[in-house]
Write a protein that holds these residues in place. Structure first.
Motif, PDB file in Angstrom:
ATOM      1  N   ARG A 149       0.832  -1.207   0.000  1.00 15.66           N
ATOM      2  CA  ARG A 149       0.000   0.000   0.000  1.00 15.66           C
ATOM      3  C   ARG A 149       0.865   1.255   0.000  1.00 15.66           C
ATOM      4  NH1 ARG A 149      -3.925  -0.247   4.907  1.00 15.66           N
ATOM      5  NH2 ARG A 149      -4.472   1.833   4.118  1.00 15.66           N
ATOM      6  N   TRP A 150       1.955   1.253   0.778  1.00 14.02           N
ATOM      7  CA  TRP A 150       2.875   2.404   0.791  1.00 14.02           C
ATOM      8  C   TRP A 150       3.517   2.593  -0.575  1.00 14.02           C
ATOM      9  CZ3 TRP A 150       5.143   5.894   4.443  1.00 14.02           C
ATOM     10  CH2 TRP A 150       4.492   5.931   5.679  1.00 14.02           C
ATOM     11  N   LYS A 151       4.001   1.508  -1.162  1.00 16.18           N
ATOM     12  CA  LYS A 151       4.677   1.626  -2.457  1.00 16.18           C
ATOM     13  C   LYS A 151       3.707   2.094  -3.536  1.00 16.18           C
ATOM     14  CE  LYS A 151       6.469  -2.562  -2.561  1.00 16.18           C
ATOM     15  NZ  LYS A 151       7.313  -3.710  -2.941  1.00 16.18           N
ATOM     16  N   ASP A 152       2.509   1.532  -3.542  1.00 12.33           N
ATOM     17  CA  ASP A 152       1.530   1.905  -4.560  1.00 12.33           C
ATOM     18  C   ASP A 152       1.135   3.373  -4.419  1.00 12.33           C
ATOM     19  OD1 ASP A 152       1.669  -0.703  -5.311  1.00 12.33           O
ATOM     20  OD2 ASP A 152      -0.322  -1.267  -4.609  1.00 12.33           O
ATOM     21  N   LEU A 153       0.942   3.823  -3.175  1.00 13.25           N
ATOM     22  CA  LEU A 153       0.536   5.207  -2.951  1.00 13.25           C
ATOM     23  C   LEU A 153       1.607   6.180  -3.423  1.00 13.25           C
ATOM     24  CD1 LEU A 153      -1.293   6.644   0.103  1.00 13.25           C
ATOM     25  CD2 LEU A 153       0.804   7.749  -0.659  1.00 13.25           C
ATOM     26  N   ILE A 154       2.870   5.848  -3.165  1.00 12.16           N
ATOM     27  CA  ILE A 154       3.966   6.747  -3.548  1.00 12.16           C
ATOM     28  C   ILE A 154       4.162   6.763  -5.058  1.00 12.16           C
ATOM     29  CG2 ILE A 154       6.471   7.088  -3.394  1.00 12.16           C
ATOM     30  CD1 ILE A 154       6.193   5.966  -0.475  1.00 12.16           C
ATOM     31  N   VAL A 155       4.153   5.588  -5.662  1.00 17.87           N
ATOM     32  CA  VAL A 155       4.370   5.504  -7.107  1.00 17.87           C
ATOM     33  C   VAL A 155       3.248   6.192  -7.881  1.00 17.87           C
ATOM     34  CG1 VAL A 155       4.531   3.920  -9.070  1.00 17.87           C
ATOM     35  CG2 VAL A 155       5.803   3.441  -6.980  1.00 17.87           C
ATOM     36  N   THR A 156       2.003   6.039  -7.392  1.00 18.32           N
ATOM     37  CA  THR A 156       0.861   6.653  -8.083  1.00 18.32           C
ATOM     38  C   THR A 156       0.558   8.054  -7.569  1.00 18.32           C
ATOM     39  OG1 THR A 156      -0.659   5.580  -6.523  1.00 18.32           O
ATOM     40  CG2 THR A 156      -0.211   4.446  -8.588  1.00 18.32           C
ATOM     41  N   ARG A 157       1.317   8.484  -6.527  1.00 19.79           N
ATOM     42  CA  ARG A 157       1.217   9.844  -5.981  1.00 19.79           C
ATOM     43  C   ARG A 157      -0.201  10.190  -5.520  1.00 19.79           C
ATOM     44  NH1 ARG A 157       4.171  10.595 -11.141  1.00 19.79           N
ATOM     45  NH2 ARG A 157       6.375  10.357 -10.623  1.00 19.79           N
ATOM     46  N   GLN A 158      -0.787   9.286  -4.747  1.00 21.77           N
ATOM     47  CA  GLN A 158      -2.147   9.490  -4.249  1.00 21.77           C
ATOM     48  C   GLN A 158      -2.097  10.244  -2.911  1.00 21.77           C
ATOM     49  OE1 GLN A 158      -4.673   5.828  -4.756  1.00 21.77           O
ATOM     50  NE2 GLN A 158      -2.711   4.947  -5.359  1.00 21.77           N
ATOM     51  N   PHE A 159      -1.896  11.559  -2.992  1.00 22.20           N
ATOM     52  CA  PHE A 159      -1.716  12.383  -1.799  1.00 22.20           C
ATOM     53  C   PHE A 159      -2.902  12.269  -0.838  1.00 22.20           C
ATOM     54  CE2 PHE A 159       1.429  14.224  -4.528  1.00 22.20           C
ATOM     55  CZ  PHE A 159       2.388  14.753  -3.686  1.00 22.20           C
ATOM     56  N   MET A 194      12.946   1.909   4.996  1.00 13.13           N
ATOM     57  CA  MET A 194      12.664   0.680   4.251  1.00 13.13           C
ATOM     58  C   MET A 194      11.819   0.971   3.008  1.00 13.13           C
ATOM     59  SD  MET A 194       9.947  -1.651   3.757  1.00 13.13           S
ATOM     60  CE  MET A 194       8.901  -1.457   5.203  1.00 13.13           C
ATOM     61  N   VAL A 195      10.790   1.788   3.166  1.00 16.18           N
ATOM     62  CA  VAL A 195       9.923   2.121   2.037  1.00 16.18           C
ATOM     63  C   VAL A 195      10.695   2.893   0.970  1.00 16.18           C
ATOM     64  CG1 VAL A 195       7.908   3.468   1.313  1.00 16.18           C
ATOM     65  CG2 VAL A 195       7.793   2.066   3.387  1.00 16.18           C
ATOM     66  N   ALA A 196      11.522   3.842   1.401  1.00 11.86           N
ATOM     67  CA  ALA A 196      12.333   4.616   0.454  1.00 11.86           C
ATOM     68  C   ALA A 196      13.214   3.695  -0.376  1.00 11.86           C
ATOM     69  CB  ALA A 196      13.185   5.641   1.195  1.00 11.86           C
ATOM     70  N   ALA A 197      13.805   2.692   0.261  1.00  7.68           N
ATOM     71  CA  ALA A 197      14.644   1.729  -0.459  1.00  7.68           C
ATOM     72  C   ALA A 197      13.809   0.910  -1.432  1.00  7.68           C
ATOM     73  CB  ALA A 197      15.364   0.818   0.528  1.00  7.68           C
ATOM     74  N   ASP A 202      15.793   8.496  -2.620  1.00 11.28           N
ATOM     75  CA  ASP A 202      16.757   8.907  -1.612  1.00 11.28           C
ATOM     76  C   ASP A 202      16.100   8.914  -0.241  1.00 11.28           C
ATOM     77  OD1 ASP A 202      18.675   9.261  -3.537  1.00 11.28           O
ATOM     78  OD2 ASP A 202      18.272  11.409  -3.793  1.00 11.28           O
ATOM     79  N   GLN A 203      16.886   8.577   0.787  1.00  6.50           N
ATOM     80  CA  GLN A 203      16.368   8.573   2.146  1.00  6.50           C
ATOM     81  C   GLN A 203      15.992   9.985   2.565  1.00  6.50           C
ATOM     82  OE1 GLN A 203      15.906   5.880   3.992  1.00  6.50           O
ATOM     83  NE2 GLN A 203      16.861   4.411   2.636  1.00  6.50           N
ATOM     84  N   PRO A 204      14.768  10.204   3.073  1.00  7.73           N
ATOM     85  CA  PRO A 204      14.394  11.546   3.544  1.00  7.73           C
ATOM     86  C   PRO A 204      15.112  11.874   4.843  1.00  7.73           C
ATOM     87  CG  PRO A 204      12.644   9.971   4.009  1.00  7.73           C
ATOM     88  CD  PRO A 204      13.672   9.232   3.190  1.00  7.73           C
ATOM     89  N   GLY A 205      15.257  13.157   5.136  1.00 10.84           N
ATOM     90  CA  GLY A 205      15.884  13.566   6.388  1.00 10.84           C
ATOM     91  C   GLY A 205      15.029  13.166   7.580  1.00 10.84           C
ATOM     92  N   LEU A 206      15.671  12.672   8.628  1.00  9.98           N
ATOM     93  CA  LEU A 206      14.944  12.210   9.811  1.00  9.98           C
ATOM     94  C   LEU A 206      15.443  12.976  11.037  1.00  9.98           C
ATOM     95  CD1 LEU A 206      15.060   8.379   9.051  1.00  9.98           C
ATOM     96  CD2 LEU A 206      13.126   9.926   8.712  1.00  9.98           C
ATOM     97  N   LEU A 243       5.178  12.321   3.093  1.00  8.13           N
ATOM     98  CA  LEU A 243       5.056  13.555   2.307  1.00  8.13           C
ATOM     99  C   LEU A 243       6.378  13.893   1.616  1.00  8.13           C
ATOM    100  CD1 LEU A 243       2.836  15.747   4.666  1.00  8.13           C
ATOM    101  CD2 LEU A 243       2.192  14.740   2.467  1.00  8.13           C
ATOM    102  N   ASP A 244       7.492  13.632   2.284  1.00  7.25           N
ATOM    103  CA  ASP A 244       8.798  13.842   1.644  1.00  7.25           C
ATOM    104  C   ASP A 244       8.954  12.918   0.441  1.00  7.25           C
ATOM    105  OD1 ASP A 244       9.536  15.810   3.367  1.00  7.25           O
ATOM    106  OD2 ASP A 244      10.861  14.567   4.608  1.00  7.25           O
ATOM    107  N   LEU A 245       8.561  11.650   0.612  1.00  9.16           N
ATOM    108  CA  LEU A 245       8.682  10.686  -0.485  1.00  9.16           C
ATOM    109  C   LEU A 245       7.727  11.041  -1.628  1.00  9.16           C
ATOM    110  CD1 LEU A 245       8.972   7.370   1.561  1.00  9.16           C
ATOM    111  CD2 LEU A 245      10.792   8.544   0.327  1.00  9.16           C
ATOM    112  N   LEU A 246       6.516  11.467  -1.289  1.00  7.10           N
ATOM    113  CA  LEU A 246       5.566  11.884  -2.320  1.00  7.10           C
ATOM    114  C   LEU A 246       6.072  13.116  -3.056  1.00  7.10           C
ATOM    115  CD1 LEU A 246       2.184  11.358  -0.445  1.00  7.10           C
ATOM    116  CD2 LEU A 246       2.824  10.285  -2.609  1.00  7.10           C
TER     117      LEU A 246
END
Length: 366
Positions: A149-159, A194-197, A202-206, A243-246
């Motif tokens: 679900r995380w990967k699909d949301l990011i790839v399809t940019r479902q904000f 993990m999701v970013a990988a 790129d890894q978002p700032g934490l 939000l950073d990944l999106l």
């Protein structure tokens, strides 16, 4: 945010240490309480949470060396730093045996205190990170649907769908913690990494989350508020991460993964006449079915089935030039057992039936 408990039998010393912590200028470190001896400190910890204790050695009622083993046993997440005016190797040696982070002498120098607190904070972060990683690797196989679900949301940019996803992820991670709620922030960081990988970003700032960002205005954290507090931390961490990944995906930083898409296209080009099962196709990549579907659509603008139909229709169009082939034979050769279904698809695709196409090119067959 790391909360510090100061333990010393002299009130003036406690006030001085508090002032030096504040002078360190690190908003991630805050003094949350104080006690005049070990027994009072243990009593305070019965109802309040702390990450680090700064304790004297020689105190009435219960000294530091007696208190530390009791504290470590009951509150294993804490780090202890000994402060003492007794430059005695035996005390230092005993402190090391008890696993204290550091041993510093009075009068306390601000730089020495800052270094000790930094070391303690790093050890806490590393320990929680290791524990979070262990919990995640132990449970992640049971949560593949959530990962997808995380990967699909990011790839399809479902904000618009991220709030519910964050809530579901928080509930899952809280189950993983098994009561160790202070691990939620570390778990959130590990999850985002993990999701970013997984989506090759790129890894978002934490960066450290400040209490002011949470709307939590008390330096004291009672135990009955720890669940609320660490859930707030995790929600903010997960929301920032997604939000950073999106945002990165929106700005075009997601690789199109041409190798994967090319592999799918090549397989379809070579096996278009066969029955193609999406799950088997995903296993060949290998990749989850839902993620493969989203990635292919994102890259090509077509679903995998649309692309399969396109390939089949292109081959069928060429085969129709062969006068020796019947319509049902062409249907079979491009993967359709039912010639009527094939004809219907052909008309939907080209706007004309297979026979009509043949008439158009003046290749009529009896």
């Amino acid at each position: 945010m790391k909360r510090i408990l100061i333990i010393d039998d002299e009130q003036q010393i406690r006030a001085g240490v508090t002032a030096k912590v504040e002078q360190c200028g690190d908003e991630a470190l805050v003094v949350c309480g104080e006690a005049s001896h070990g027994a009072e400190a243990l009593e305070w910890l019965e109802t309040n949470f702390a990450d680090i204790c700064l304790t004297d050695i020689r105190m009435p009622v219960m000294d530091g060396l007696t208190m530390i083993p009791l504290l470590t046993q009951k509150y294993p997440w804490m780090q202890c730093i000994i402060i003492s005016s007794y430059d005695d190797f035996q005390y230092a040696q005993r402190a090391i045996q008890l696993g204290v982070t550091d041993y510093i002498l009075k009068p306390i120098e601000r730089d020495a205190l800052r270094q000790s607190l930094d070391n303690a904070s790093l050890q806490i972060d590393q320990r929680r990170k290791d524990r979070a990683y262990h919990l995640m690797t132990k449970r992640i196989q049971q949560s593949q649907a959530l990962v997808s679900r995380w990967k699909d949301l990011i790839v399809t940019r479902q904000f618009n769908k991220y709030p519910l996803l964050v809530t579901d992820t928080l509930s899952t991670m809280e189950e993983w913690c098994e009561g160790e709620l202070y691990l939620l922030d570390a778990l959130s960081c590990t999850w985002i990494q993990m999701v970013a990988a997984e989506v090759k970003l790129d890894q978002p700032g934490l960066r450290t989350i400040r209490d002011s960002e949470l709307g939590f205005d008390s330096v004291v954290l009672p135990h009955d508020r720890t669940r609320f507090y660490y859930r707030l931390c995790a929600v903010l961490r997960l929301e920032r991460g997604i939000l950073d990944l999106l945002d990165t995906a929106q700005n075009g930083s997601v690789p199109e993964n041409t190798k994967v898409v090319s592999s799918v296209k090549q397989y379809i080009d070579e096996h278009y006449a066969e029955k193609i099962n999406l799950e088997e196709l995903a296993d060949l990549i290998p990749m989850s079915k839902s993620y493969l579907t989203v990635l292919f659509k994102q890259s090509t603008g077509l679903t995998i089935w649309n692309y399969l139909v396109e390939v089949r229709m292109s081959h069928a169009k060429l085969m129709l030039l062969d006068q020796q082939l019947k319509i049902y034979q062409i249907a079979n050769r491009v993967g359709y057992e039912n010639s009527e279904h094939f004809s219907k698809l052909f008309k939907e695709y080209f706007g004309v039936t297979p026979k009509g196409y043949r008439r158009m090119v003046e290749l009529n067959v009896e």
